[in-house]
Design a protein around this motif. Structure first.
Motif, mmCIF file in Angstrom:
data_model
loop_
_atom_site.group_PDB
_atom_site.id
_atom_site.type_symbol
_atom_site.label_atom_id
_atom_site.label_comp_id
_atom_site.label_asym_id
_atom_site.label_seq_id
_atom_site.Cartn_x
_atom_site.Cartn_y
_atom_site.Cartn_z
ATOM 1 N N VAL A 1 -88.988 9.972 -12.128
ATOM 2 C CA VAL A 1 -88.066 8.826 -12.448
ATOM 3 C C VAL A 1 -87.785 7.833 -10.967
ATOM 4 N N ALA A 2 -88.301 8.361 -10.231
ATOM 5 C CA ALA A 2 -87.984 7.863 -8.545
ATOM 6 C C ALA A 2 -89.122 8.455 -7.688
ATOM 7 N N GLY A 3 -89.408 7.378 -6.981
ATOM 8 C CA GLY A 3 -90.482 7.539 -5.857
ATOM 9 C C GLY A 3 -90.380 7.553 -3.983
ATOM 10 N N TYR A 4 -90.428 7.768 -2.827
ATOM 11 C CA TYR A 4 -90.066 7.152 -1.712
ATOM 12 C C TYR A 4 -91.598 6.932 -0.898
ATOM 13 N N ASN A 5 -91.978 6.699 -0.569
ATOM 14 C CA ASN A 5 -93.162 6.454 0.593
ATOM 15 C C ASN A 5 -92.622 6.680 2.483
ATOM 16 N N TYR A 6 -92.920 8.370 2.564
ATOM 17 C CA TYR A 6 -92.772 8.994 3.663
ATOM 18 C C TYR A 6 -93.177 8.170 4.681
ATOM 19 N N LYS A 7 -94.013 7.005 4.552
ATOM 20 C CA LYS A 7 -94.747 6.465 5.945
ATOM 21 C C LYS A 7 -93.164 5.234 6.232
ATOM 22 N N GLU A 8 -92.292 5.390 5.130
ATOM 23 C CA GLU A 8 -91.084 3.736 5.695
ATOM 24 C C GLU A 8 -90.067 4.026 6.169
ATOM 25 N N GLY A 9 -89.903 5.435 6.494
ATOM 26 C CA GLY A 9 -89.254 6.046 6.792
ATOM 27 C C GLY A 9 -87.715 7.398 6.164
ATOM 28 N N ASP A 10 -86.697 7.139 6.484
ATOM 29 C CA ASP A 10 -85.911 8.481 5.940
ATOM 30 C C ASP A 10 -85.598 8.155 4.522
ATOM 31 N N TRP A 11 -86.281 8.959 3.746
ATOM 32 C CA TRP A 11 -86.106 8.809 2.576
ATOM 33 C C TRP A 11 -85.245 9.415 1.788
ATOM 34 N N SER A 12 -84.368 10.312 3.023
ATOM 35 C CA SER A 12 -83.297 11.639 2.366
ATOM 36 C C SER A 12 -81.954 10.310 1.524
ATOM 37 N N GLU A 13 -81.830 8.998 2.151
ATOM 38 C CA GLU A 13 -80.586 8.060 2.212
ATOM 39 C C GLU A 13 -81.093 7.684 0.296
ATOM 40 N N LYS A 14 -82.466 7.359 0.497
ATOM 41 C CA LYS A 14 -82.403 7.013 -0.897
ATOM 42 C C LYS A 14 -82.791 7.908 -1.948
ATOM 43 N N VAL A 15 -82.958 9.179 -1.498
ATOM 44 C CA VAL A 15 -82.370 10.314 -2.335
ATOM 45 C C VAL A 15 -80.819 10.641 -2.560
ATOM 46 N N LEU A 16 -80.376 11.123 -2.319
ATOM 47 C CA LEU A 16 -79.212 10.832 -1.957
ATOM 48 C C LEU A 16 -78.151 9.094 -2.830
ATOM 49 N N GLU A 17 -78.734 8.269 -2.781
ATOM 50 C CA GLU A 17 -78.196 7.187 -3.556
ATOM 51 C C GLU A 17 -77.779 7.157 -5.379
ATOM 52 N N PHE A 18 -79.899 7.527 -4.780
ATOM 53 C CA PHE A 18 -80.185 7.724 -6.704
ATOM 54 C C PHE A 18 -79.290 8.775 -7.312
ATOM 55 N N THR A 19 -78.577 10.240 -6.337
ATOM 56 C CA THR A 19 -78.650 11.249 -7.318
ATOM 57 C C THR A 19 -76.723 11.246 -6.665
ATOM 58 N N GLN A 20 -76.606 9.689 -6.766
ATOM 59 C CA GLN A 20 -74.800 9.546 -6.897
ATOM 60 C C GLN A 20 -74.282 9.917 -5.590
ATOM 61 N N GLY A 21 -75.061 10.446 -4.620
ATOM 62 C CA GLY A 21 -74.386 11.623 -3.264
ATOM 63 C C GLY A 21 -74.386 12.945 -3.648
ATOM 64 N N ARG A 22 -75.142 13.584 -5.142
ATOM 65 C CA ARG A 22 -74.514 14.521 -4.869
ATOM 66 C C ARG A 22 -75.641 15.217 -4.175
ATOM 67 N N GLY A 23 -77.175 15.192 -4.365
ATOM 68 C CA GLY A 23 -78.022 16.419 -4.075
ATOM 69 C C GLY A 23 -79.761 16.504 -4.809
ATOM 70 N N VAL A 24 -80.368 17.017 -4.690
ATOM 71 C CA VAL A 24 -80.855 17.495 -5.616
ATOM 72 C C VAL A 24 -81.092 18.049 -5.824
ATOM 73 N N ASP A 25 -80.689 19.535 -7.261
ATOM 74 C CA ASP A 25 -81.301 20.680 -7.621
ATOM 75 C C ASP A 25 -81.586 21.779 -6.642
ATOM 76 N N LEU A 26 -82.954 20.850 -6.684
ATOM 77 C CA LEU A 26 -84.342 22.011 -6.436
ATOM 78 C C LEU A 26 -85.142 20.998 -5.471
ATOM 79 N N ILE A 27 -85.944 21.348 -4.665
ATOM 80 C CA ILE A 27 -86.882 20.990 -3.654
ATOM 81 C C ILE A 27 -88.032 21.727 -3.870
#
Length: 368
Positions: free
Chosen positions: A212-238
């Motif tokens: 449903v989403a994908g982030y290039n780790y070479k383009e900087g901090d992807w954690s903010e994008k993950v939080l934005e996608f999950t509306q601030g909640r964060g993922v259930d499983l890594i």
């Protein structure tokens, strides 16, 4: 009129030659000396003897895994008592069945299996309990790319990760063999896979499979994008094969009381700072897991679960719900090139090592 003596001797000679081949106790395999891919060579050794309730498989294909390159470098030895030969999976046909086996398999059956080692060879001995049938209509070459990544992904998600319907799952190395398998298994379980990868082509492949989403780790901090996608909640499983270098971003990306499954340390294993206080505050559960050194019963349980819940989805008519993603197929004698290809991180999906030609059964063992 008398016939030439050769007319009678030729059939007898052919039978004799065939019997010598059947009785041969030697096989070709990939030998390695500790170090670079240039230290790989094809040599001859004894065909493995069968232990308790084992089946001898005539190998048509194996595949290259990161663990193989680590073992070649001297960092990941096989479990005690297991084959020193590289190769954690194989697909082929049953050549011989141990006298104490239960009768589940017969000579000629097309099978595939997760291995503790020995896949880079013409033959490998496998416990009968962890053999899987090759899906109907699938080539043995393609099947060689199934066991390790799909059983690993199944274990990470459904056993160690306790996947639940509706979970959001962050999958690192989303373009790898395990990554592409995990994305598909998440979709089948009604979950939302989010991936990281190092190229747009790998991210696009993951998205094509359902991410449903994908982030290039070479383009900087992807954690903010993950939080934005999950509306601030964060993922259930890594699902994490990276380790230390992703620790801070993973901690930001995971929800309170989330689950975090660590199965590799490509980014290192040493973490400094307030690791434990962060774990406590968010009540995170981190599980470390490997599969190679597990007991046979554990592997049987994984194999049985995968066979029941997933294997039928590879052969559902003309449009299977699950499919192995094969990047490249290297012939047996090009194994060094296959290792270099993996270590350059060029693959999206599996790198298959073809041991035999499928039509003739001839081993592809020209000189390296």
């Amino acid at each position: 009129m008398s016939l030439p003596l050769s007319k009678f001797l030729l059939p007898i000679y052919c039978v004799f030659v065939r019997s010598l081949h059947v009785m041969s106790s030697e096989m070709k395999y990939v030998h390695y000396e500790k170090g670079g891919a240039e230290n790989l060579s094809i040599r001859t050794t004894n065909t493995p003897a069968l232990r308790e309730r084992e089946v001898l498989v005539k190998v048509y294909a194996s595949a290259i895994n990161r663990a193989d390159t680590l073992q070649r470098k001297g960092f990941y030895p096989p479990p005690p008592g297991e084959s020193e030969i590289l190769g954690l999976e194989a697909a082929g046909t049953v050549e011989k069945v141990g006298s104490d086996c239960t009768g589940s398999w017969k000579i000629g059956d097309k099978v595939m299996a997760l291995l503790t080692g020995g896949g880079y060879a013409e033959f490998v001995a496998v416990p009968e309990d962890i053999l899987l049938p090759v899906p109907v209509g699938m080539s043995l070459t393609v099947a060689g790319g199934i066991p390790e990544v799909w059983l690993t992904a199944y274990q990470l998600l459904h056993v160690a990760g306790e996947l639940e319907k509706g979970d959001s799952v962050l999958i690192h190395a989303g373009g790898s063999g395990v990554g592409t398998a995990a994305v598909q298994l998440c979709i089948q379980a009604g979950c939302k896979p989010i991936v990281t990868a190092g190229s747009e082509s790998k991210l696009q492949m993951a998205k094509d499979l359902g991410a449903v989403a994908g982030y290039n780790y070479k383009e900087g901090d992807w954690s903010e994008k993950v939080l934005e996608f999950t509306q601030g909640r964060g993922v259930d499983l890594i699902i994490d094969c990276i380790g230390a270098s992703y620790y801070e971003q993973n901690m930001k990306s995971i929800r309170t009381e989330g689950r975090w499954v660590l199965y590799g340390l490509l980014g290192g294993g040493n973490i400094s700072g307030d690791m434990f206080s962060q774990l406590l505050r968010k009540r995170i559960r981190i599980t470390g897991t490997t599969l190679r050194a597990r007991k046979l019963q554990y592997k049987k349980n994984i194999t049985d679960g995968f066979s029941k819940n997933c294997l039928p989805l590879f052969k559902d008519g003309s449009k299977p719900q699950l499919k192995p993603i094969i990047d490249t197929i290297f012939p047996f004698h090009k194994v060094a090139d296959a290792h270099r290809y993996m270590e350059a991180n060029k693959n999206t999906g599996k790198i298959v090592l073809q041991i035999r030609d499928e039509s003739s059964g001839k081993t592809l063992h020209d000189e390296l």
